[in-house]
Design a protein around this motif. Sequence first.
Motif, mmCIF file in Angstrom:
data_model
loop_
_atom_site.group_PDB
_atom_site.id
_atom_site.type_symbol
_atom_site.label_atom_id
_atom_site.label_comp_id
_atom_site.label_asym_id
_atom_site.label_seq_id
_atom_site.Cartn_x
_atom_site.Cartn_y
_atom_site.Cartn_z
ATOM 1 N N ILE A 94 5.797 -11.607 7.557
ATOM 2 C CA ILE A 94 4.502 -11.771 6.800
ATOM 3 C C ILE A 94 3.421 -11.204 7.842
ATOM 4 O O ILE A 94 3.660 -11.439 8.971
ATOM 5 C CB ILE A 94 4.190 -13.053 6.080
ATOM 6 C CG1 ILE A 94 4.038 -14.139 7.204
ATOM 7 C CG2 ILE A 94 4.922 -13.347 5.005
ATOM 8 C CD1 ILE A 94 3.566 -15.684 6.333
ATOM 9 N N PHE A 95 2.293 -10.932 7.388
ATOM 10 C CA PHE A 95 1.304 -10.059 8.417
ATOM 11 C C PHE A 95 -0.001 -10.891 8.452
ATOM 12 O O PHE A 95 -0.342 -11.844 7.862
ATOM 13 C CB PHE A 95 1.201 -8.503 7.818
ATOM 14 C CG PHE A 95 2.445 -7.916 8.003
ATOM 15 C CD1 PHE A 95 2.947 -7.287 8.940
ATOM 16 C CD2 PHE A 95 3.167 -7.781 6.721
ATOM 17 C CE1 PHE A 95 4.094 -6.553 8.980
ATOM 18 C CE2 PHE A 95 4.227 -6.907 6.701
ATOM 19 C CZ PHE A 95 4.717 -6.400 7.654
ATOM 20 N N GLN A 96 -0.792 -10.112 9.299
ATOM 21 C CA GLN A 96 -2.136 -10.816 9.775
ATOM 22 C C GLN A 96 -3.093 -10.801 8.746
ATOM 23 O O GLN A 96 -3.564 -11.814 8.297
ATOM 24 C CB GLN A 96 -2.518 -9.796 10.967
ATOM 25 C CG GLN A 96 -3.799 -10.466 11.513
ATOM 26 C CD GLN A 96 -4.264 -9.820 12.831
ATOM 27 O OE1 GLN A 96 -3.270 -9.431 13.437
ATOM 28 N NE2 GLN A 96 -5.566 -10.005 13.088
ATOM 29 N N ASP A 97 -3.458 -9.717 7.907
ATOM 30 C CA ASP A 97 -4.284 -9.641 6.759
ATOM 31 C C ASP A 97 -3.702 -9.757 5.632
ATOM 32 O O ASP A 97 -3.221 -8.637 4.967
ATOM 33 C CB ASP A 97 -5.296 -8.524 7.176
ATOM 34 C CG ASP A 97 -6.425 -8.648 6.453
ATOM 35 O OD1 ASP A 97 -6.567 -9.458 5.505
ATOM 36 O OD2 ASP A 97 -7.414 -7.750 6.615
ATOM 37 N N PRO A 98 -3.500 -10.792 4.720
ATOM 38 C CA PRO A 98 -2.705 -10.614 3.515
ATOM 39 C C PRO A 98 -3.771 -9.853 2.620
ATOM 40 O O PRO A 98 -2.998 -9.187 1.710
ATOM 41 C CB PRO A 98 -2.861 -11.966 3.230
ATOM 42 C CG PRO A 98 -3.981 -12.602 3.980
ATOM 43 C CD PRO A 98 -4.195 -12.049 5.062
ATOM 44 N N MET A 99 -4.963 -9.591 2.832
ATOM 45 C CA MET A 99 -5.854 -8.899 1.840
ATOM 46 C C MET A 99 -5.545 -7.302 1.668
ATOM 47 O O MET A 99 -5.491 -6.800 0.690
ATOM 48 C CB MET A 99 -7.166 -9.272 1.907
ATOM 49 C CG MET A 99 -7.894 -10.665 2.124
ATOM 50 S SD MET A 99 -7.833 -11.302 0.499
ATOM 51 C CE MET A 99 -9.503 -11.341 0.153
ATOM 52 N N HIS A 152 -6.772 -8.015 -5.656
ATOM 53 C CA HIS A 152 -8.318 -8.183 -5.590
ATOM 54 C C HIS A 152 -8.793 -9.315 -6.075
ATOM 55 O O HIS A 152 -10.160 -9.758 -5.918
ATOM 56 C CB HIS A 152 -9.037 -6.947 -6.175
ATOM 57 C CG HIS A 152 -9.046 -6.492 -7.314
ATOM 58 N ND1 HIS A 152 -7.949 -6.205 -8.017
ATOM 59 C CD2 HIS A 152 -10.022 -7.155 -8.458
ATOM 60 C CE1 HIS A 152 -8.344 -6.091 -9.320
ATOM 61 N NE2 HIS A 152 -9.519 -6.756 -9.618
ATOM 62 N N GLU A 153 -8.142 -10.149 -7.028
ATOM 63 C CA GLU A 153 -8.406 -11.131 -7.611
ATOM 64 C C GLU A 153 -8.009 -12.514 -7.234
ATOM 65 O O GLU A 153 -8.391 -13.484 -7.481
ATOM 66 C CB GLU A 153 -8.092 -11.180 -9.031
ATOM 67 C CG GLU A 153 -8.563 -9.899 -10.050
ATOM 68 C CD GLU A 153 -7.701 -9.750 -11.175
ATOM 69 O OE1 GLU A 153 -8.220 -9.760 -12.486
ATOM 70 O OE2 GLU A 153 -6.650 -9.625 -10.999
ATOM 71 N N LEU A 154 -7.335 -12.100 -5.977
ATOM 72 C CA LEU A 154 -6.875 -13.477 -4.900
ATOM 73 C C LEU A 154 -7.653 -13.616 -3.844
ATOM 74 O O LEU A 154 -8.313 -12.722 -3.268
ATOM 75 C CB LEU A 154 -5.411 -13.050 -4.634
ATOM 76 C CG LEU A 154 -4.435 -13.281 -5.728
ATOM 77 C CD1 LEU A 154 -3.037 -12.589 -5.053
ATOM 78 C CD2 LEU A 154 -4.416 -14.380 -6.441
ATOM 79 N N SER A 155 -7.784 -14.839 -3.428
ATOM 80 C CA SER A 155 -8.442 -15.244 -2.296
ATOM 81 C C SER A 155 -7.382 -14.847 -1.003
ATOM 82 O O SER A 155 -6.377 -14.703 -1.250
ATOM 83 C CB SER A 155 -9.079 -16.628 -1.919
ATOM 84 O OG SER A 155 -7.734 -17.473 -1.992
ATOM 85 N N GLY A 156 -8.082 -14.988 0.173
ATOM 86 C CA GLY A 156 -7.214 -14.757 1.439
ATOM 87 C C GLY A 156 -6.057 -15.691 1.450
ATOM 88 O O GLY A 156 -4.780 -15.154 1.649
ATOM 89 N N GLY A 157 -6.196 -16.741 1.076
ATOM 90 C CA GLY A 157 -5.058 -18.185 1.303
ATOM 91 C C GLY A 157 -4.008 -17.687 0.059
ATOM 92 O O GLY A 157 -2.998 -17.613 0.447
ATOM 93 N N MET A 158 -4.536 -17.406 -1.132
ATOM 94 C CA MET A 158 -3.615 -17.333 -2.144
ATOM 95 C C MET A 158 -2.951 -15.859 -1.996
ATOM 96 O O MET A 158 -1.704 -15.870 -2.210
ATOM 97 C CB MET A 158 -4.509 -16.867 -3.567
ATOM 98 C CG MET A 158 -4.968 -18.215 -3.911
ATOM 99 S SD MET A 158 -3.574 -19.148 -4.595
ATOM 100 C CE MET A 158 -4.341 -20.811 -4.411
ATOM 101 N N SER A 159 -3.403 -14.626 -1.283
ATOM 102 C CA SER A 159 -2.711 -13.489 -0.936
ATOM 103 C C SER A 159 -1.707 -13.834 0.030
ATOM 104 O O SER A 159 -0.701 -13.358 -0.066
ATOM 105 C CB SER A 159 -3.844 -12.466 -0.624
ATOM 106 O OG SER A 159 -4.757 -12.383 -1.222
#
Lengths: 327, 337
Positions: A94-99, A152-159
Amino acid sequence: MSLLQVQNLNIDFSTTQGVVNVLRDVSFHLNEGEALGLVGESGSGKSVTSLAVFDLLASNAQVRSGQILFRGRNIFGLSEVEKVKIRGSEISMIFQDPMTSLNPCFNVEYQVGEVLRMHQGLEGSSLRDRVIELLAKVGIPDPQSRLKTYPHELSGGMSQRVMIAMAIACSPKILIADEPTTALDVTIQKQILSLLQKLRKETGMSLILVSHDLGVIAQNTDRLLVMYAGEIVEEGRSSDVIQRPLHPYTEGLLKCLPGAYKLEGRQFRLPTIPGIVPNLAERPQGCQLSPRCPYKFQACVNGAIVLGAVGDARHVRCIKEDLHGPA
Amino acid sequence: MLFVFLRKFLLVIPTLIGASLIAFALIRLVPGDPVLNLLGERGGNPQVVAEMRAKLGIDKPLAEQYWIFLKNALHGDLGDSIVSNRPVAEEFWSRFPATLELAGVSLVWSILLGLPLGILAALRRNSALDYSVIGVSLIGYSMPIFWWGLILVIVFSVQLGWFPVSGRLSVFFEVPPKTGFLLVDSLLSEEGWSAFVDAVKHLVLPSIVLGTIPLAVMARMTRSSLLEVLGEDYVRTAKAKGLSWFRVVYVHALRNALIPIVTVVGLMVGALLTGAVLTETIFSWPGIGRWLVKSVEARDYPVIQGGVLYLAFLIVMVNLIVDLTYLWIYPRMRSRT
């Protein structure tokens, strides 16, 4: 035998400044079920090391020497087909920027399901059930209704949770988390880290946690490696390293942690390590830290310093204690 | 979603009014008038001229003329051609299949060639192949169409004799028009296959000429768009998931790279339908472009107004389709608009 063994890894990048030696003689191992931390400043080679495990380095990178043994087989010696089989199923990341790490064109069900379709051949309702199960496992509320959600409908934590669901879908032996919480705010950071811990305990997988934050690493790993300028400068059990850092760089990193400064008595400003990471195209002579090191000796710039064993399961690339005795 | 569609659809109306107004005004700004054109250079009896003008309705004030045109257009009546006396709509639809056939074939081959070339160039970045794709597409884009058309005619028609010089079909084929598309009609006719081959031969050179610029644009656009996308984080994720190289490029990267490509294709369809004027003229292709040019020469007001209105409508529709395609490809836009 260790699950993963990195042996004398040397990686070069060809850049406009010429060939740059990015990883220098990196060796470490990872045991089954262990959580290993990789800590260092930006540009210290943490991410290169973790991407090398996948053999997913940028096209200008070149493995000059060394090997990475996963269950005794050298990753670099595998065919593309064999590597593709390992990626995402036995070793995942898994990576740094989930978005930005999720593809904006596909919904959650597709992206999580894709791993299962590719590696396990699941289809139809069994695929969907497994995706729902995974989403629930990573703590996504009401997973059924999230299937058709787009990134795009998810928050960072959710992503990041979706990324984790994707990563653990095939019950990997190793999960590499490359700065998994850097782009998230602090409360979410804590949730994601404890989720990773929980999953590790449940599945028995090994975890490589990469971060620039020594505090995060210390709390979440059994053992840690400190990297500086593409070299491992210190290795040891996380609790030992935190209690008694042997390398001046580790010591510097510890002092930089907010909260730690109170222990130093009358200090009002957060201390920093003076200077910057060396330009890898123009490496300093001898010890890479020497231009920034408060303990610098003449011997430090005379020749390369080796990573020496100190007691039990502890290694350090420094001659300070050899010359002065334990501080 | 429905709201988005409705809003886009309502925007069509002012666009069409604007287009019709411009076509109406511009042609009347051009010196000369249809009656003098019909009567020839020496002109005629002033009384006859006045009568004809009254009959055509062009003696009325401009605003009234426009109003009448608009009112009739809303009822589906675009008037009759001054030159041929046939309804404009009938004239348009009799020529439109020729234009659509040429534009369609040109578009299809330019996409079928341009897309893979762009993908290959992006995947083999900085290779000899990449540089030749960039170089050739730059030449293709910069080449004047009429010159390129003439060169092809000289080489392949006049010297080598491989392809006919002009027209849609050789005179000795009798193909009754059913759909207007010769590729279809020829197969339905008695001559069948040989007529079809002849129609294809007639299409080759004009479609190469018309498709050259779209091909160049496609290849360049695909290359740069894909290169950008290949550097994105989600492409790295796709690789880390253990997807095959093929899936990474064609499913994860290409879908995202399609957005600018679809935009370009949309613009190209518009350009192909209207911009075929030069190509149709070079190859005496009996399509809309040549028809409009001739009508301008004859100051055939109704034809120009009606023809432009038709084309404007088609282009607006193409744009609408492009917009809807975005929504389909790129879910994020569904909530943005």
